[in-house]
Structures are given as structure tokens and as C-alpha cells.
Design a protein around this motif. Structure first.
Motif, PDB file in Angstrom:
ATOM      1  N   THR A 125      15.451 -10.445  -8.426  1.00  5.63           N
ATOM      2  CA  THR A 125      14.244 -10.651  -9.252  1.00  5.63           C
ATOM      3  C   THR A 125      13.352 -11.752  -8.707  1.00  5.63           C
ATOM      4  OG1 THR A 125      15.473 -12.143 -10.694  1.00  5.63           O
ATOM      5  CG2 THR A 125      15.394  -9.809 -11.322  1.00  5.63           C
ATOM      6  N   THR A 126      13.872 -12.536  -7.750  1.00  2.00           N
ATOM      7  CA  THR A 126      13.052 -13.621  -7.175  1.00  2.00           C
ATOM      8  C   THR A 126      12.378 -13.200  -5.884  1.00  2.00           C
ATOM      9  OG1 THR A 126      14.891 -14.541  -5.887  1.00  2.00           O
ATOM     10  CG2 THR A 126      14.649 -15.295  -8.171  1.00  2.00           C
ATOM     11  N   ALA A 127      12.689 -11.998  -5.412  1.00  3.55           N
ATOM     12  CA  ALA A 127      12.162 -11.550  -4.123  1.00  3.55           C
ATOM     13  C   ALA A 127      10.957 -10.635  -4.300  1.00  3.55           C
ATOM     14  CB  ALA A 127      13.255 -10.812  -3.348  1.00  3.55           C
ATOM     15  N   ALA A 128      10.230 -10.481  -3.204  1.00  3.02           N
ATOM     16  CA  ALA A 128       9.131  -9.515  -3.155  1.00  3.02           C
ATOM     17  C   ALA A 128       9.621  -8.273  -2.423  1.00  3.02           C
ATOM     18  CB  ALA A 128       7.926 -10.118  -2.441  1.00  3.02           C
TER      19      ALA A 128
ATOM     20  N   ASP B 187       5.505   2.673 -13.820  1.00  4.08           N
ATOM     21  CA  ASP B 187       4.245   3.032 -14.491  1.00  4.08           C
ATOM     22  C   ASP B 187       3.047   2.192 -14.046  1.00  4.08           C
ATOM     23  OD1 ASP B 187       5.468   5.066 -15.954  1.00  4.08           O
ATOM     24  OD2 ASP B 187       6.103   3.651 -17.514  1.00  4.08           O
ATOM     25  N   VAL B 188       3.218   1.369 -13.022  1.00  8.17           N
ATOM     26  CA  VAL B 188       2.099   0.645 -12.434  1.00  8.17           C
ATOM     27  C   VAL B 188       1.628   1.424 -11.209  1.00  8.17           C
ATOM     28  CG1 VAL B 188       1.331  -1.497 -11.350  1.00  8.17           C
ATOM     29  CG2 VAL B 188       2.976  -1.568 -13.237  1.00  8.17           C
ATOM     30  N   LEU B 189       0.362   1.824 -11.208  1.00  7.69           N
ATOM     31  CA  LEU B 189      -0.174   2.592 -10.089  1.00  7.69           C
ATOM     32  C   LEU B 189      -0.220   1.724  -8.836  1.00  7.69           C
ATOM     33  CD1 LEU B 189      -1.570   5.278  -9.186  1.00  7.69           C
ATOM     34  CD2 LEU B 189      -3.754   4.154  -9.718  1.00  7.69           C
ATOM     35  N   ILE B 190       0.480   2.159  -7.781  1.00  9.76           N
ATOM     36  CA  ILE B 190       0.439   1.387  -6.533  1.00  9.76           C
ATOM     37  C   ILE B 190      -0.301   2.139  -5.425  1.00  9.76           C
ATOM     38  CG2 ILE B 190       2.538   0.093  -7.052  1.00  9.76           C
ATOM     39  CD1 ILE B 190       4.067   1.932  -5.161  1.00  9.76           C
ATOM     40  N   ALA B 191      -0.553   3.420  -5.615  1.00 10.48           N
ATOM     41  CA  ALA B 191      -1.318   4.185  -4.623  1.00 10.48           C
ATOM     42  C   ALA B 191      -1.893   5.412  -5.308  1.00 10.48           C
ATOM     43  CB  ALA B 191      -0.442   4.584  -3.448  1.00 10.48           C
ATOM     44  N   GLU B 192      -3.192   5.598  -5.180  1.00 10.39           N
ATOM     45  CA  GLU B 192      -3.854   6.711  -5.870  1.00 10.39           C
ATOM     46  C   GLU B 192      -4.333   7.748  -4.873  1.00 10.39           C
ATOM     47  OE1 GLU B 192      -7.213   7.403  -9.384  1.00 10.39           O
ATOM     48  OE2 GLU B 192      -7.162   5.529  -8.257  1.00 10.39           O
TER      49      GLU B 192
ATOM     50  N   MET C  27       2.184  16.866  10.881  1.00  8.61           N
ATOM     51  CA  MET C  27       2.805  15.728  11.578  1.00  8.61           C
ATOM     52  C   MET C  27       2.856  14.531  10.648  1.00  8.61           C
ATOM     53  SD  MET C  27       4.301  14.754  14.280  1.00  8.61           S
ATOM     54  CE  MET C  27       4.991  13.149  14.707  1.00  8.61           C
ATOM     55  N   SER C  28       4.050  14.021  10.425  1.00  8.26           N
ATOM     56  CA  SER C  28       4.255  12.966   9.428  1.00  8.26           C
ATOM     57  C   SER C  28       3.700  11.621   9.873  1.00  8.26           C
ATOM     58  CB  SER C  28       5.759  12.813   9.159  1.00  8.26           C
ATOM     59  OG  SER C  28       6.406  12.322  10.309  1.00  8.26           O
ATOM     60  N   ASP C  29       3.583  10.734   8.894  1.00  9.50           N
ATOM     61  CA  ASP C  29       3.236   9.344   9.182  1.00  9.50           C
ATOM     62  C   ASP C  29       3.823   8.459   8.091  1.00  9.50           C
ATOM     63  OD1 ASP C  29       2.241   7.235  10.642  1.00  9.50           O
ATOM     64  OD2 ASP C  29       0.248   8.137  10.856  1.00  9.50           O
ATOM     65  N   PHE C  30       3.737   7.138   8.313  1.00 14.25           N
ATOM     66  CA  PHE C  30       4.317   6.172   7.383  1.00 14.25           C
ATOM     67  C   PHE C  30       3.234   5.586   6.487  1.00 14.25           C
ATOM     68  CE2 PHE C  30       6.951   5.894  11.286  1.00 14.25           C
ATOM     69  CZ  PHE C  30       8.109   6.431  10.767  1.00 14.25           C
ATOM     70  N   PHE C  31       3.631   5.324   5.245  1.00 17.70           N
ATOM     71  CA  PHE C  31       2.731   4.720   4.259  1.00 17.70           C
ATOM     72  C   PHE C  31       3.516   3.620   3.553  1.00 17.70           C
ATOM     73  CE2 PHE C  31       1.331   8.958   5.126  1.00 17.70           C
ATOM     74  CZ  PHE C  31      -0.050   8.939   5.038  1.00 17.70           C
ATOM     75  N   THR C  32       2.992   2.397   3.593  1.00 15.42           N
ATOM     76  CA  THR C  32       3.698   1.252   3.026  1.00 15.42           C
ATOM     77  C   THR C  32       2.829   0.610   1.942  1.00 15.42           C
ATOM     78  OG1 THR C  32       4.772   0.856   5.160  1.00 15.42           O
ATOM     79  CG2 THR C  32       4.856  -0.925   3.547  1.00 15.42           C
ATOM     80  N   PHE C  33       3.474   0.287   0.797  1.00 17.30           N
ATOM     81  CA  PHE C  33       2.756  -0.279  -0.341  1.00 17.30           C
ATOM     82  C   PHE C  33       3.552  -1.444  -0.918  1.00 17.30           C
ATOM     83  CE2 PHE C  33       2.135   4.348  -0.146  1.00 17.30           C
ATOM     84  CZ  PHE C  33       0.767   4.412   0.061  1.00 17.30           C
ATOM     85  N   ASP C  34       2.808  -2.448  -1.404  1.00 13.19           N
ATOM     86  CA  ASP C  34       3.440  -3.562  -2.105  1.00 13.19           C
ATOM     87  C   ASP C  34       3.852  -3.127  -3.500  1.00 13.19           C
ATOM     88  OD1 ASP C  34       3.069  -5.475  -0.049  1.00 13.19           O
ATOM     89  OD2 ASP C  34       0.972  -5.731  -0.650  1.00 13.19           O
ATOM     90  N   ILE C  35       5.026  -3.590  -3.917  1.00 14.11           N
ATOM     91  CA  ILE C  35       5.472  -3.357  -5.287  1.00 14.11           C
ATOM     92  C   ILE C  35       5.120  -4.597  -6.099  1.00 14.11           C
ATOM     93  CG2 ILE C  35       7.467  -2.992  -6.775  1.00 14.11           C
ATOM     94  CD1 ILE C  35       8.770  -1.466  -4.535  1.00 14.11           C
ATOM     95  N   PRO C  36       4.355  -4.458  -7.177  1.00 14.27           N
ATOM     96  CA  PRO C  36       3.973  -5.629  -7.977  1.00 14.27           C
ATOM     97  C   PRO C  36       5.203  -6.406  -8.442  1.00 14.27           C
ATOM     98  CG  PRO C  36       2.759  -3.678  -8.674  1.00 14.27           C
ATOM     99  CD  PRO C  36       3.815  -3.217  -7.724  1.00 14.27           C
TER     100      PRO C  36
ATOM    101  N   VAL D  67      13.577  -0.986 -10.532  1.00 13.78           N
ATOM    102  CA  VAL D  67      12.256  -0.400 -10.342  1.00 13.78           C
ATOM    103  C   VAL D  67      12.396   1.109 -10.168  1.00 13.78           C
ATOM    104  CG1 VAL D  67      12.241  -0.680  -7.813  1.00 13.78           C
ATOM    105  CG2 VAL D  67      10.081  -0.528  -9.056  1.00 13.78           C
ATOM    106  N   VAL D  68      11.499   1.828 -10.833  1.00  9.61           N
ATOM    107  CA  VAL D  68      11.458   3.286 -10.724  1.00  9.61           C
ATOM    108  C   VAL D  68      10.180   3.661  -9.984  1.00  9.61           C
ATOM    109  CG1 VAL D  68      11.316   5.469 -11.970  1.00  9.61           C
ATOM    110  CG2 VAL D  68      12.783   3.630 -12.839  1.00  9.61           C
ATOM    111  N   ILE D  69      10.347   4.324  -8.849  1.00 10.55           N
ATOM    112  CA  ILE D  69       9.213   4.800  -8.049  1.00 10.55           C
ATOM    113  C   ILE D  69       8.995   6.264  -8.398  1.00 10.55           C
ATOM    114  CG2 ILE D  69       8.291   5.168  -5.736  1.00 10.55           C
ATOM    115  CD1 ILE D  69       8.663   2.232  -6.457  1.00 10.55           C
ATOM    116  N   ARG D  70       7.809   6.552  -8.858  1.00 12.08           N
ATOM    117  CA  ARG D  70       7.530   7.911  -9.350  1.00 12.08           C
ATOM    118  C   ARG D  70       6.257   8.446  -8.702  1.00 12.08           C
ATOM    119  NH1 ARG D  70       4.164   9.347 -13.394  1.00 12.08           N
ATOM    120  NH2 ARG D  70       4.037   7.175 -14.133  1.00 12.08           N
ATOM    121  N   PHE D  71       6.340   9.704  -8.255  1.00  7.66           N
ATOM    122  CA  PHE D  71       5.174  10.376  -7.686  1.00  7.66           C
ATOM    123  C   PHE D  71       4.551  11.272  -8.754  1.00  7.66           C
ATOM    124  CE2 PHE D  71       7.541   9.055  -4.074  1.00  7.66           C
ATOM    125  CZ  PHE D  71       6.657   8.940  -3.023  1.00  7.66           C
ATOM    126  N   GLU D  72       3.246  11.387  -8.708  1.00  5.04           N
ATOM    127  CA  GLU D  72       2.521  12.198  -9.688  1.00  5.04           C
ATOM    128  C   GLU D  72       1.570  13.132  -8.962  1.00  5.04           C
ATOM    129  OE1 GLU D  72      -0.810  10.876 -12.631  1.00  5.04           O
ATOM    130  OE2 GLU D  72       1.117  10.552 -13.657  1.00  5.04           O
TER     131      GLU D  72
END
Length: 878
Positions: free
Chosen positions: A772-775, A806-811, A819-828, A837-842
Motif C-alpha cells: 500500500t506504500t508503493a506505486a 472503477d477509476v478510468l486510467i485509459a479511455e 501486430m501487437s504493441d505495449f501500453f503502460t499506464f499509471d495506477i492511481p 486492485v481490480v483492472i477492468r476493461f470496458e
């Protein structure tokens, strides 16, 4: 769940060798043979006698003559006389049956279509009786003789104690025949001559087949001339000639060419079409009203479509029976749903339906397995007790629901090795429209997967053999039916079809007994043991084994060696024209070539990784990166690979010349099996990058899956390690696996993914016990498939949104095409303060929100709402 396992391979081998060792211990050799017809032989008997004489003559091992009993030569006492025919038509047979006290052939002993093949003597004459209960029994007696005969030196060897009295176990035993479009287009084979097509028909008939699917014409007449039966088909809503859009069906995957049976004019058109056709065509023994490969109508007016289909079939039956009253009719419920089937059950129970002979059961008919073709719902109530497993549950239910006068007739698909009814499913089953998935105890049939390298080389319609698994499928299914007219899309399934006919004749045979029969018939007794072991090995080689990748499969080499060795034991005169051995040998050479190619690519990757590890990563020069790039050469071939390719080419040219057969893989050997294209792209990016960025790009090559301390990696997809996934299922592409859908330059882990369809809950991953203290950051591999033109117009999904608790991190993140690629996002930080943490795609708001029909067509043709290939939860150092 323990997967299906065959009986001990050691027991198989002992039994198989026992059968081979003891065949023809007591046998006599004959250099002269007379095939003797009865004085009153029927036209069919005469053709069958001529067939036996021709098959014996073509071997070149003995002098063979054909005569009637009234013209029998008395000058060849050392000759073997084969008395062939029905006892009622053959005085010699009748007299010997009386003298030798041989019981007459009846409907119960041995049975309909049965025969007796028995060695006897009359004075100094050796006689082989080949007696048929009826015309077809005579043909099957010929098949038994050819299976038991051994061709040696300049003579024919027949066991002295040959005594086989036999009849088929199933009433209907048939298949389709011909060259596949894959053989013609991809394997570039020459067309069969009429004589070669006729030979294929007779090969299956001699194995026990009695019915063949064929249109009217030369082959129809040929089949009937041997007393065999013909099968035609009619699809009650197929009408590609109709252009009026008001008549068009809303077919399950949106294909044109079908009409809606709720449109009166369309229904009338089908009735007139049927009348026009069958008023002119000859009488078939059977006609199948085909449910269609997705050919139903999904519109609300047609619900339940099964009722529309069966009531129209009754009208069609009246038309057909007006012209051909003796034709037996059945239908198939392919891709029908539960409501359709239930409506047909109710219709059949309402009153006697004397026009209908059987319920046909084919690809997509099974309500208890999730097979390609996507039946839209399933009979979950039948899973409470497994019985004989998922394959047998629904046939038993059909028998229970139908009135007793109707039979169950199979249309089993044993022609594709992947993406088919009883084949490798290739990807895990998706949820049906009710959200149902198979229970865990039946997962065995979905966890069988094709070797991922071999599946890139070979088409669905490639040369292969599946003795053990198909023997299991046969025994699971066929106990409930009256027989089978198997679906065959070519001649690449030679062993499967031959085994099926032999099992329809005698279902309690062990798989090694059938294999012994097959190998001695087609390769001779000397080569049979090694060919049998090779074919069993081939089945093992085809399967993906996580613990034994193709680069380590010693079975590939073992198969190659066994077939090569067996070829040395086939008589030279037979080997000259032996197309079948050449097909098995081609398979061995091409599989081994593929294995060496994979090894070569792995070696290149290993050298690149070793270079990166040994270097000061951040300081790797552009020159060093260029040296690593030069190691990636998809066209490179070792000397051994060149030798194998040339061997396969020579064999393929010979098999094509001999019988219009060739392995399609010969033209499809060049592939990126391991994702070296991704390594190349990573190196090219590193070449242009500076310092720390270059270090990160290169480090990913050597530690791809490593999420770092405190992190997690999930490889989403079939049979992969993805412990944090709690919603979604592996993507099955919704259609036969098409090479262009995803780039081969993706790593294997990037090529497979989890997805959801029109569910509100997208793919979801849950992480617990976080610091809980880490990013934290979350990194994904994302890619979307390309679709064939006929599906692409309804595939509007390109992007998805991502949430962390339930916090939008990428819209609306757009997934790259192919051909695939990488996508990296910060988690609040607030999203992980609870340690979870629950990561959910919509899914995008405009995806899968249309009408019921459009949504079902979208689902059935491979629509996805959310999709992800890989996920790394990365703990960030502060």
C-alpha cells in the motif's frame, strides 16, 4: 480433471506385434488363380468378380483368369479356384456347401450384407469360397480376400485355414469422396481421372462402405452398378439464385444465399425448386435435408427456426416421394439451438411422421459440446451425470425424445485435424449466448491443442491420421445410431475414413487390430509393424505439449525413421506406384523440416539474448545491434533442412504423378514460428534509442516475462498461466484460423488473448496483497485481429477503455491491427491503498449494442468487446 488416456502404449505395441507375427503362419502360395462366377450370376456379381480379378492381376504376382463355372478349365489342378457369388446363383458353391455341411447364409447368420470366405478342397483342387448373402455381401467378400492375401515373389499367398463368416454391425456405412479444394489449389495436385475416382469409391466399399454421397452422373451410375447406395442432399432454405433482398434470411453469420422461410414467396420458391430437381433426377436411396453450415434464419418470424425447417421438410418429402417413393429421408440439425431442437421433438411426437426415416447428427448438432460453428446455447441439464462423456450425452437424449420409429444417423466430421467437430478445438470455447461454458470434467476435449508450429504449416485439410482419439470418439457416439455417412472434404483423411468403415463393420475391434488391418492391406505384412507404430506416433506428434515443444519432440524423428524403414520392406513392384506410403513419408520429412526450422530460429534468438546478457547493455553499439539483426534470417536453411525439403519435393511429385496426391505443407514452410519479428522490431527500436531507453528495450528481449520485484505477469490465452484473470476467456477468432488474422511477428504469447463479447463485464484481473506504500504501473500487450471481408463489415470494435477499481486510467485505447504493441499506464495511488486492485476493461459504447439479430451475427462471426494478450503489474521504485 484427468484427460482421456489410451490404454498403455506398451500393451498396444505387444498386441500389434502379436497380430503381425501370427498372420499367415499356415498359408499356401498360388501362381495361377481362377475367379469362377456362377452360371446364373447377376450383373452386379459379374462386376464384382471382374473387380477381384483386376485387383489380383494388377499386383503382377500371379496369373489370374476369370470364368464362369460352366467354362471352368480342367487343366490347372494347381490353380486356386475362387468360387465367387451368391449360393442361389452358383451351382459349385451350392454343391460344396452341401458336401462340406456349410450352413446357408441367413439374415441372422452372418446377417444382412454378410459373407463367408472359406478355404476348402475338392479332391486335389484348392478352392476358396467367397459367398455373399446378397450382392453387396459378394463385394465385401472380395474385400476380405484382398485383406487376407499376401503377395510374395511371383505368387499369391492365402491362409489354408481361412474361415471368415461376417456381416456389418451397422446398417448405414458411408462417406463422401473426391479431391479437396485445398489439394487442388494449395497442394497443386493434378485432377483425378474417372478411373481413380472410381478406385477410391471401391477402396472404401471393399472396407465395408455401402453408401456414398454424390450428385447424379457418371459416379452415381458407377456406384449403383455395384449394388451400392447413393445419398443426395437438399438444403430447405438455400437459394443463392434469389436476389430479392425481401426474401433474404438473416443467416447466423450473415452470409448470403439463403432465404427466410417465413416469407411465403420464398417458401414457395423452395418447393418449386425441389419439384423441378427431383422430377428429373434418378432415385437416391437416401436424401439428407441439410440444416446447413449456419444456413438457418435468425429473424423473429422464424423462431423457432427448427419448426419452420421441419414442416417445410415434410412438404419437400411429399414432392420427392411423389417421384421416388422408395427414397428414405432424414434431416440434420446442424447449428440449431435448444429451442429449435425442442420444437422438432414436439413435432415428431405430435403424430406419426412416416415420411421421416432418421434424425441426422452432424457438425454443430451436439448440444453438449462447444465446437467450432458456435451452437448458440447448450443443454446444461444433461451434464449432471457424465455417463460416457460429453460426446455421448446428446445422442442419448435425442433417442430418448424421438418416437421409436425414427433412427439416429450420424454425419460425423473426421476430415479436419483442427477447428472442427471432433478435431483440435485450437482455442478454448467461448461462452454461449446464455453465458454458459462446459463443466470442468469435460475440458479434456478443449485442452487438446494442435502443435503450434505444425498448425502454421498445414491447412485444416491436410494429410493426417488419428487412430486413438477417433477410436474413442467412435465408441462414445456410435452406440446410439444406425450408422454414419461421414463428412470428408478430400482424400487427406484416408486412414480416418478407412478405420471408420472397418469399425462400422465390426465396432468392438481394438484400435491396434484396425491398425494391423490397415497397414497389412496398404503396405504389406513386412512393412506393417513399423507403419503401425509410425501412425500411432504421428497422432502424438500432432498435439501441442507444453512440456515437450516441437524442438524437443523426439517423436518427430522417430516417425520419420519408422516410415523410412518400412518403405524398405514394401515390395519394389508395389513401391513404384505406392502413393500412400509417399504421403506418410512426405509428412515425416516436412514435420522434421519444421522441427529443425524452429530449432534454428530458437538458436538465433538464443545468440541474440546471449550477446545482450554478456554486454554492457546500455552501451551496446549500433554495430553490435546490426550484428544481432543479421542473425534473423527466416529464409536460412541448414544442409539437413535442404535435404529434407528436396526429399519431400521428390516424394510429392511422385505421389502427385501416381495418384493426384501431395502434402500442402510443401508450399508453406517459411514461417516465423517463435516471434523473431518481434525481436527484430525491438532491436530496430533500440538501435534508434538512447541510453536508458535502449537498455529497457534490450532488457525486455532477455527478460520478457519478468515483472520485477513485487510485480506480476499474466499470459492470457488458452492453457497459459494467467492466475489473476477472473473474467473473460481465450479468444477463438470466431472462424477457421486464418493466417492473416494476426502477424507471425508477434511472440506466441502475444498471439493469444482473453476476450469478452457483448457482456457488460469486460476482461478483468484482480491483484491482492499489494504494497500500500508503493506505486504501481500496469503494462499490457494489445492487438486486434484482421477479419475476412465477409465478416469485417460488422466488426466496428477497435478500442477499449481501462479502469482500476472503477477509476478510468485509459479511455478508448485503440488496439493495433495484427501486430501487437505495449501500453503502460499509471495506477492511481488511491486505487491500491486497500492492498487490492481490480483492472477492468470496458467495451466501446458503440460495440454490441444493436438489435438482437445484429448482435448474434456479430457474436457468431467472432465479435469481441474487450481483449488483452498479456499484463504486467509493475511495482515502481520510489
Amino acid at each position: 480433471m484427468q484427460r482421456y488416456q489410451p490404454i498403455s502404449k506398451r500393451i498396444f505395441l505387444i498386441a500389434f506385434l502379436f497380430l503381425c507375427a501370427f498372420q499367415n503362419i499356415l498359408a499356401r502360395e498360388y501362381k495361377n488363380i481362377q475367379v469362377v462366377m456362377g452360371a446364373m450370376a447377376s450383373p452386379v456379381e459379374k462386376k464384382i468378380a471382374a473387380l477381384l480379378a483386376a485387383r489380383l492381376t494388377e499386383t503382377g504376382y500371379a496369373h489370374v483368369s476369370l470364368s464362369t463355372e460352366t467354362a471352368l478349365s480342367q487343366d490347372t489342378p494347381s490353380a486356386l479356384l475362387i468360387y465367387l457369388g451368391m449360393a442361389a446363383h452358383h451351382n459349385g458353391i451350392r454343391n460344396l456347401m452341401k458336401i462340406k455341411r456349410i450352413p446357408e447364409l441367413t439374415t441372422l447368420d452372418p446377417g444382412q450384407e454378410g459373407f463367408l470366405v472359406k478355404s476348402v478342397s475338392e479332391g486335389t483342387r484348392a478352392i476358396l469360397l467367397a459367398i455373399g448373402k446378397d450382392d453387396r455381401g459378394c463385394l465385401y467378400a472380395v474385400g476380405e480376400i484382398l485383406r487376407k492375401a499376401v503377395f510374395k515373389d511371383n505368387s499369391l499367398q492365402i491362409p489354408d485355414d481361412l474361415n471368415v463368416r461376417s456381416a456389418p454391425a451397422f446398417e448405414i456405412r458411408g462417406t463422401q469422396f473426391g479431391q479437396s479444394h485445398i489439394a487442388k489449389n494449395l497442394a497443386k495436385v493434378r485432377p483425378w481421372t474417372d478411373e481413380e475416382t472410381q478406385r477410391v469409391i471401391l477402396d472404401y466399399a471393399l472396407a465395408g462402405a455401402n453408401i456414398f454421397s454424390t450428385p447424379p452422373g457418371k459416379m452415381f451410375d458407377f456406384i449403383k452398378s455395384f449394388g451400392l447406395m447413393t445419398l443426395g442432399e437438399f438444403n430447405p432454405n438455400e437459394a443463392p439464385e434469389v436476389t430479392d433482398p425481401a426474401w433474404a434470411a438473416t443467416e447466423s453469420i450473415g452470409r448470403p444465399g439463403y432465404v427466410c422461410l417465413s416469407v411465403p414467396e420464398a417458401r414457395e420458391h423452395i418447393l418449386k425448386k425441389c419439384e423441378k430437381r427431383f422430377s428429373k433426377e434418378p432415385a437416391y436411396d437416401f436424401i439428407q435435408f441439410k440444416g446447413g453450415d449456419g444456413g438457418g434464419c435468425e429473424c423473429d418470424l422464424c423462431k423457432p427456426y427448427g419448426l419452420k425447417f421441419i414442416t417445410l421438410s415434410e412438404q419437400l418429402a411429399g414432392i420427392i416421394h411423389k417421384y421416388h417413393p422408395g427414397t428414405r429421408l432424414y434431416f440434420t440439425n446442424q447449428k440449431f439451438n435448444n429451442e429449435d431442437d425442442n420444437a422438432i421433438f414436439a413435432y415428431l411426437r405430435e403424430k406419426p411422421r412416416n415420411w421421416l426415416w432418421a434424425w441426422g447428427y452432424g457438425p454443430g448438432s451436439d448440444a453438449t459440446s462447444w465446437q467450432p460453428g458456435h451452437r448458440q446455447n447448450h443443454r446444461m441439464d444433461l451434464f449432471q451425470y457424465p455417463g460416457f462423456g460429453p460426446y455421448g450425452l446428446y445422442p442419448l437424449e435425442i433417442i430418448r425424445q424421438m418416437p421409436p420409429q425414427h433412427k439416429l444417423l450420424y454425419f460425423n466430421e473426421i476430415t479436419h485435424w483442427k477447428y472442427a467437430q471432433h478435431a483440435y478445438i485450437q482455442m478454448y470455447p467461448r461462452a454461449d449466448k446464455n453465458g454458459d461454458l462446459p463443466p470442468p470434467w469435460s475440458h479434456e476435449i478443449y485442452e487438446r491443442r494442435p502443435d503450434q508450429a505444425l498448425t502454421m504449416v498445414y491447412n485444416r485439410l491436410t494429410f493426417y491420421a488419428w487412430p486413438r482419439y477417433y477410436h474413442r470418439v467412435f465408441n462414445d457416439l456410435m452406440r446410439y445410431g444406425a450408422g454414419d455417412v461421414t463428412h470428408s472434404s478430400g482424400h487427406h483423411d484416408h486412414f480416418n475414413q478407412w478405420m471408420w468403415q472397418r469399425l462400422l463393420w465390426s465396432p468392438r475391434q481394438t484400435v491396434e487390430a484396425v491398425m494391423h488391418d490397415y497397414c497389412t492391406t496398404w503396405f504389406g505384412p513386412a512393412a506393417a509393424p513399423e507403419m503401425g507404430k509410425a501412425i500411432f506416433q504421428l497422432e502424438e506428434n500432432l498435439e501441442e505439449k507444453k512440456e515437450i515443444p516441437i524442438s524437443k519432440k523426439e517423436g518427430i524423428n522417430r516417425y520419420y525413421t519408422l516410415v523410412k524403414s518400412a518403405g524398405l520392406k514394401i515390395p519394389a513392384s508395389q513401391m513404384k506406384k505406392d502413393w500412400l506410403w509417399r504421403m506418410y513419408m512426405q509428412k515425416g520429412a516436412l514435420d522434421l523440416y519444421t522441427k529443425l526450422n524452429v530449432r534454428q530460429q530458437l538458436s538465433a534468438q538464443s545468440k541474440i539474448e546471449e550477446t545482450i546478457r554478456k554486454s554492457a547493455v546500455a552501451g551496446l553499439s549500433v554495430k553490435k545491434i546490426d550484428e544481432m539483426l543479421s542473425l534473423i534470417n527466416m529464409d536460412a536453411e541448414s544442409q539437413e533442412m535442404v535435404k529434407l525439403r528436396l526429399e519431400a519435393t521428390k516424394l510429392s511429385d511422385e505421389s502427385n504423378a501416381n495418384f493426384g496426391e501431395r502434402n500442402d505443407g510443401i508450399y508453406n514452410l517459411k514461417h516465423d514460428f517463435i516471434g523473431l519479428g518481434w525481436v527484430r522490431r525491438q532491436l530496430e527500436r533500440a538501435r534508434l534509442a538512447k541510453a536508458e531507453e535502449r537498455k529497457q528495450l534490450l532488457n525486455m528481449i532477455v527478460s520478457y516475462e519478468d515483472p520485477g520485484e513485487g510485480g506480476y505477469y499474466d499470459n492470457l490465452g488458452t492453457a497459459n498461466d494467467a492466475p489473476h484473470v477472473e473474467s473473460g476467456y481465450p479468444y477463438d477468432h470466431g472462424q477457421p484460423y486464418v493466417a492473416q488474422m494476426l502477424s507471425e511477428s508477434n511472440r506466441p504469447s502475444q498471439r493469444s488473448m482473453h476476450f469478452t463479447q457483448d457482456e457488460d463485464q469486460g476482461v478483468t484481473l484482480r491483484y491482492t496483497e499489494l504494497d500500500t506504500t508503493a506505486a504501481y504501473k500496469i503494462r499490457f500487450t494489445l492487438v486486434r485481429p484482421w477479419y475476412q471481408e465477409r465478416y469485417a463489415e460488422r466488426m466496428n470494435q477497435k478500442s477499449e477503455s481501462i479502469y482500476a477499481n472503477d477509476v478510468l486510467i485509459a479511455e478508448n485505447v485503440e488496439l493495433p491491427l495484427q501486430m501487437s504493441d505495449f501500453f503502460t499506464f499509471d495506477i492511481p495511488s488511491e486505487a491500491v491503498k486497500s492492498g487490492e486492485v481490480v483492472i477492468r476493461f470496458e467495451r466501446n459504447a458503440n460495440v454490441a449494442h444493436g438489435s438482437r439479430i445484429s448482435r448474434e451475427q456479430w457474436r457468431n462471426s467472432g465479435g469481441w468487446g474487450t481483449m488483452v494478450s498479456e499484463a504486467w503489474l509493475l511495482k515502481v521504485k520510489k
